[in-house]
Write a protein that holds these residues in place. Structure first.
Motif, PDB file in Angstrom:
ATOM      1  N   CYS A   6     -66.137 -15.813  -6.804  1.00  0.00           N
ATOM      2  CA  CYS A   6     -65.341 -15.635  -8.330  1.00  0.00           C
ATOM      3  C   CYS A   6     -64.018 -15.445  -8.442  1.00  0.00           C
ATOM      4  O   CYS A   6     -63.243 -14.797  -7.312  1.00  0.00           O
ATOM      5  N   ALA A  45     -71.434  -9.314  -4.031  1.00  0.00           N
ATOM      6  CA  ALA A  45     -71.561  -9.353  -5.812  1.00  0.00           C
ATOM      7  C   ALA A  45     -70.656 -10.699  -6.253  1.00  0.00           C
ATOM      8  O   ALA A  45     -70.844 -10.983  -7.351  1.00  0.00           O
ATOM      9  N   TRP A  46     -69.520 -10.892  -5.472  1.00  0.00           N
ATOM     10  CA  TRP A  46     -68.688 -12.166  -6.157  1.00  0.00           C
ATOM     11  C   TRP A  46     -68.862 -13.415  -5.524  1.00  0.00           C
ATOM     12  O   TRP A  46     -68.442 -14.243  -5.480  1.00  0.00           O
ATOM     13  N   SER A  47     -70.086 -13.504  -4.509  1.00  0.00           N
ATOM     14  CA  SER A  47     -70.487 -14.435  -3.814  1.00  0.00           C
ATOM     15  C   SER A  47     -69.242 -14.899  -2.510  1.00  0.00           C
ATOM     16  O   SER A  47     -68.685 -13.891  -2.424  1.00  0.00           O
ATOM     17  N   HIS A  62     -66.524 -21.233  -4.174  1.00  0.00           N
ATOM     18  CA  HIS A  62     -66.948 -21.141  -5.721  1.00  0.00           C
ATOM     19  C   HIS A  62     -66.962 -19.431  -6.009  1.00  0.00           C
ATOM     20  O   HIS A  62     -67.148 -19.143  -7.061  1.00  0.00           O
ATOM     21  N   ARG A  77     -77.405 -23.474  -5.363  1.00  0.00           N
ATOM     22  CA  ARG A  77     -77.004 -24.669  -4.657  1.00  0.00           C
ATOM     23  C   ARG A  77     -78.221 -25.663  -4.215  1.00  0.00           C
ATOM     24  O   ARG A  77     -79.297 -25.373  -4.500  1.00  0.00           O
ATOM     25  N   HIS A  87     -63.569 -30.113  -6.849  1.00  0.00           N
ATOM     26  CA  HIS A  87     -63.718 -28.548  -7.296  1.00  0.00           C
ATOM     27  C   HIS A  87     -62.324 -28.017  -7.154  1.00  0.00           C
ATOM     28  O   HIS A  87     -61.818 -27.299  -8.124  1.00  0.00           O
ATOM     29  N   ARG A 120     -60.035 -25.802  -9.606  1.00  0.00           N
ATOM     30  CA  ARG A 120     -59.999 -24.246  -9.168  1.00  0.00           C
ATOM     31  C   ARG A 120     -58.562 -23.809  -9.058  1.00  0.00           C
ATOM     32  O   ARG A 120     -58.500 -22.549  -9.376  1.00  0.00           O
ATOM     33  N   GLY A 171     -66.688 -14.552 -17.310  1.00  0.00           N
ATOM     34  CA  GLY A 171     -66.349 -13.454 -17.210  1.00  0.00           C
ATOM     35  C   GLY A 171     -67.044 -12.333 -18.124  1.00  0.00           C
ATOM     36  O   GLY A 171     -67.077 -11.021 -17.976  1.00  0.00           O
ATOM     37  N   TRP A 176     -71.447  -4.953 -15.127  1.00  0.00           N
ATOM     38  CA  TRP A 176     -70.688  -4.186 -14.236  1.00  0.00           C
ATOM     39  C   TRP A 176     -70.408  -2.686 -14.909  1.00  0.00           C
ATOM     40  O   TRP A 176     -70.895  -1.559 -14.485  1.00  0.00           O
TER      41      TRP A 176
HETATM   42  C1  HEM Z   1     -68.258  -8.076 -12.953  1.00  0.00           C
HETATM   43  C2  HEM Z   1     -67.479  -8.850 -13.165  1.00  0.00           C
HETATM   44  C3  HEM Z   1     -67.719 -10.288 -12.362  1.00  0.00           C
HETATM   45  C4  HEM Z   1     -68.489 -10.452 -11.398  1.00  0.00           C
HETATM   46  C5  HEM Z   1     -69.595 -10.026 -10.566  1.00  0.00           C
HETATM   47  C6  HEM Z   1     -68.500 -12.196 -11.274  1.00  0.00           C
HETATM   48  C7  HEM Z   1     -69.235 -12.593 -10.193  1.00  0.00           C
HETATM   49  C8  HEM Z   1     -69.472 -14.181 -10.025  1.00  0.00           C
HETATM   50  C9  HEM Z   1     -70.039 -14.781  -9.146  1.00  0.00           C
HETATM   51  C10 HEM Z   1     -71.098 -14.541  -8.383  1.00  0.00           C
HETATM   52  C11 HEM Z   1     -69.663 -16.144  -9.176  1.00  0.00           C
HETATM   53  C12 HEM Z   1     -70.199 -17.279  -8.701  1.00  0.00           C
HETATM   54  C13 HEM Z   1     -69.867 -17.716  -7.397  1.00  0.00           C
HETATM   55  C14 HEM Z   1     -70.684 -18.683  -6.594  1.00  0.00           C
HETATM   56  O1  HEM Z   1     -71.435 -19.703  -7.504  1.00  0.00           O
HETATM   57  O2  HEM Z   1     -70.898 -18.904  -5.377  1.00  0.00           O
HETATM   58  C15 HEM Z   1     -68.570 -16.231 -10.150  1.00  0.00           C
HETATM   59  C16 HEM Z   1     -67.904 -17.657 -10.537  1.00  0.00           C
HETATM   60  C17 HEM Z   1     -66.890 -17.526 -11.477  1.00  0.00           C
HETATM   61  N1  HEM Z   1     -66.310 -16.497 -12.045  1.00  0.00           N
HETATM   62 FE1  HEM Z   1     -66.859 -14.543 -12.108  1.00  0.00          FE
HETATM   63  N2  HEM Z   1     -67.517 -12.655 -12.078  1.00  0.00           N
HETATM   64  C18 HEM Z   1     -66.914 -11.536 -12.776  1.00  0.00           C
HETATM   65  C19 HEM Z   1     -66.054 -11.626 -13.738  1.00  0.00           C
HETATM   66  C20 HEM Z   1     -65.348 -12.853 -14.008  1.00  0.00           C
HETATM   67  C21 HEM Z   1     -64.142 -12.666 -14.793  1.00  0.00           C
HETATM   68  C22 HEM Z   1     -63.534 -11.491 -15.520  1.00  0.00           C
HETATM   69  C23 HEM Z   1     -63.801 -14.041 -14.824  1.00  0.00           C
HETATM   70  C24 HEM Z   1     -62.644 -14.735 -15.459  1.00  0.00           C
HETATM   71  C25 HEM Z   1     -61.523 -13.931 -16.200  1.00  0.00           C
HETATM   72  C26 HEM Z   1     -64.571 -14.848 -13.918  1.00  0.00           C
HETATM   73  C27 HEM Z   1     -64.529 -16.208 -13.650  1.00  0.00           C
HETATM   74  C28 HEM Z   1     -65.413 -17.204 -12.893  1.00  0.00           C
HETATM   75  C29 HEM Z   1     -65.120 -18.342 -12.827  1.00  0.00           C
HETATM   76  C30 HEM Z   1     -64.110 -19.172 -13.461  1.00  0.00           C
HETATM   77  C31 HEM Z   1     -66.271 -18.666 -11.684  1.00  0.00           C
HETATM   78  C32 HEM Z   1     -66.756 -20.151 -11.266  1.00  0.00           C
HETATM   79  C33 HEM Z   1     -65.583 -20.168 -10.014  1.00  0.00           C
HETATM   80  C34 HEM Z   1     -65.888 -21.645  -9.402  1.00  0.00           C
HETATM   81  O3  HEM Z   1     -67.242 -22.238  -9.480  1.00  0.00           O
HETATM   82  O4  HEM Z   1     -65.310 -22.163  -8.725  1.00  0.00           O
HETATM   83  N3  HEM Z   1     -65.743 -13.970 -13.533  1.00  0.00           N
HETATM   84  N4  HEM Z   1     -68.332 -14.967 -10.646  1.00  0.00           N
END
Ligand code: HEM
Length: 409
Positions: free
Chosen positions: A345, A337-339, A343, A289, A101, A105, A237, A244
């Motif tokens: 966000c 909200a972003w966890s 992993h 998970r 990962h 990442r 995203g 949001w």
């Molecule tokens: C309101 C906007 C957003 C929220 C609330 C949000 C929230 C999240 C959450 C909760 C996760 C999962 C974390 C987990 O499994 O523990 C995540 C993963 C991810 N998000 Fe966001 N996200 C947002 C916007 C974006 C944007 C704009 C992008 C890219 C430009 C993005 C790219 C990613 C990616 C690639 C992952 C996977 C990361 C990993 O598994 O390492 N997200 N996001």
């Protein structure tokens, strides 16, 4: 005596009063509740704030790799299940733990930190202005269909070096892909074709964008991994940012105290956005998970191979961490909200920039903005994972064109 059927997970997203559902589940089962994902498929909904931190930070005990899911391995969940798109194994950053990962990442974090935020802000302002220009003269709009659904894709496309036309094409492809109709496969093909085209273009002519940053990153092995990184960023995203924007606008339009606090300057737009993340995070319930051995969590015995869904919204209502006292908690960004953990966000900076710009532009450009539907009658897009308004019909004052003779002699 048979035990009562578990609560369907969608009861938490599709109800008028999620807080009441969380409170009932907590009273009946504690902070970790057994719920139903689809008939006959159960999972743990982790509603406790500290319990979510525990499972997101302990990868050796709680894997992100869905190949560990017992109900999938034993055939209880068929390969064509509707749970597939959100829950099945993905051969990208989402699907792996540990070193595998971390390798996938690092390029994402590096690419996001290379974004020129001032330039991006100007691009998003231009996108928002153009869209509002399309409906401003009507005095009416649906702020979801006419705005919130479009802004994130055009903004994210721009980040990857695609122009507005290509951004619209990407949006159409994405909608077909998620529509699960006959054109889903064609949508998927077109989606990858458009991103593949951006990749080819940047290989020939590098630029200051995410595509170029990913192409240059030494950890990605070949174009296939670059393309998959682009696909996962755009897909992750897109829906989240729509939600949001829509939830923030809904709060402003339906909660008079909220709107008054923003207008009166007692709440900055960023504070308002964070309040939306506490109350209605875009990923309401985040899969998942998978327990790597039998383990106790929040007083419940979790069996090896069980799925655990992150109750990010429920955690925002956890009475142990959040008082629900709005004025006292302004500036508190410790929502989940972003966890959390490896992993969590990587897109929070661009997501905030897009959302803040989208909301501010509406507030500036549409005076007299008011909802034209009853606040308690706003439909939600059906999903067990998200809680997103399906429409926000509004009216506003039509701007008077310059030189139209409204001044009295
Ligand atoms: C309101 C906007 C957003 C929220 C609330 C949000 C929230 C999240 C959450 C909760 C996760 C999962 C974390 C987990 O499994 O523990 C995540 C993963 C991810 N998000 Fe966001 N996200 C947002 C916007 C974006 C944007 C704009 C992008 C890219 C430009 C993005 C790219 C990613 C990616 C690639 C992952 C996977 C990361 C990993 O598994 O390492 N997200 N996001």
């Amino acid at each position: 005596m048979t035990s009562p059927a578990p609560t369907p997970l969608s009861d938490t997203t599709m109800t008028a009063d999620p807080a009441a559902v969380f409170a009932r589940l907590r009273a009946e089962q504690g902070h970790v509740a057994w719920v139903e994902l689809e008939p006959g498929v159960g999972a743990w909904l982790v509603m406790g704030y500290p319990e979510i931190l525990t499972i997101t930070k302990q990868e050796r005990l709680y894997s992100r790799d869905a190949r560990n899911w017992r109900l999938f391995r034993n055939g209880t969940v068929p390969p064509d299940s509707a749970l597939g798109p959100m829950m099945f194994f993905r051969d990208n950053v989402i699907g792996y733990d540990g070193a595998a990962h971390a390798r996938l990442r690092r390029p994402l974090d590096a690419a996001v930190s290379s974004v020129d935020q001032r330039r991006m802000r100007r691009s998003v302002e231009r996108i928002c202005d153009l869209l509002i220009g399309d409906f401003a003269v009507r005095g009416r709009a649906d702020l979801v269909a006419d705005y919130a659904v479009i802004v994130p894709m055009l903004a994210i496309a721009d980040l990857f070096g695609l122009d507005t036309m290509q951004g619209h094409d990407l949006l159409v492809a994405m909608q077909a892909l998620f529509g699960s109709a006959e054109d889903a496969q064609e949508g998927n093909r077109r989606f990858e074709e458009l991103l593949g085209g951006a990749l080819e273009a940047r290989r020939r002519t590098p630029a200051a964008d995410l595509t170029t940053a990913l192409l240059r990153h030494p950890d990605l092995r070949g174009d296939a991994e670059v393309l998959q990184s682009m696909v996962v960023m755009v897909s992750a995203g897109y829906h989240t940012t729509i939600s949001w924007i829509a939830q923030s606008l809904r709060l402003m339009l339906t909660d008079p105290r909220f709107a008054a606090r923003v207008r009166g300057g007692r709440l900055g737009v960023d504070d308002a956005l964070d309040e939306a993340l506490w109350r209605d995070p875009p990923m309401y319930n985040m899969p998942a998970r998978y327990a790597l051995r039998d383990v106790q969590l929040g007083g419940r015995w979790i069996q090896r191979g069980d799925a655990l869904v992150l109750g990010l919204a429920a955690a925002g209502h956890d009475p142990r961490v959040h008082s629900g006292h709005q004025e006292r908690e302004v500036g508190n960004r410790s929502h989940l909200a972003w966890s959390a953990g490896p992993h969590s966000c990587p897109g929070r900076v661009p997501a905030r920039l897009i959302t803040r710009t989208a909301v501010e532009t509406v507030l500036h450009r549409l005076p007299g903005l008011a909802l034209t539907a009853p606040a308690d009658g706003i439909p939600l897009t059906p999903s067990p994972w998200t809680r997103c308004p399906a429409s926000l019909p509004v009216s506003f004052s039509v701007p008077v064109p310059a030189g139209s003779g409204t001044t009295t002699p």
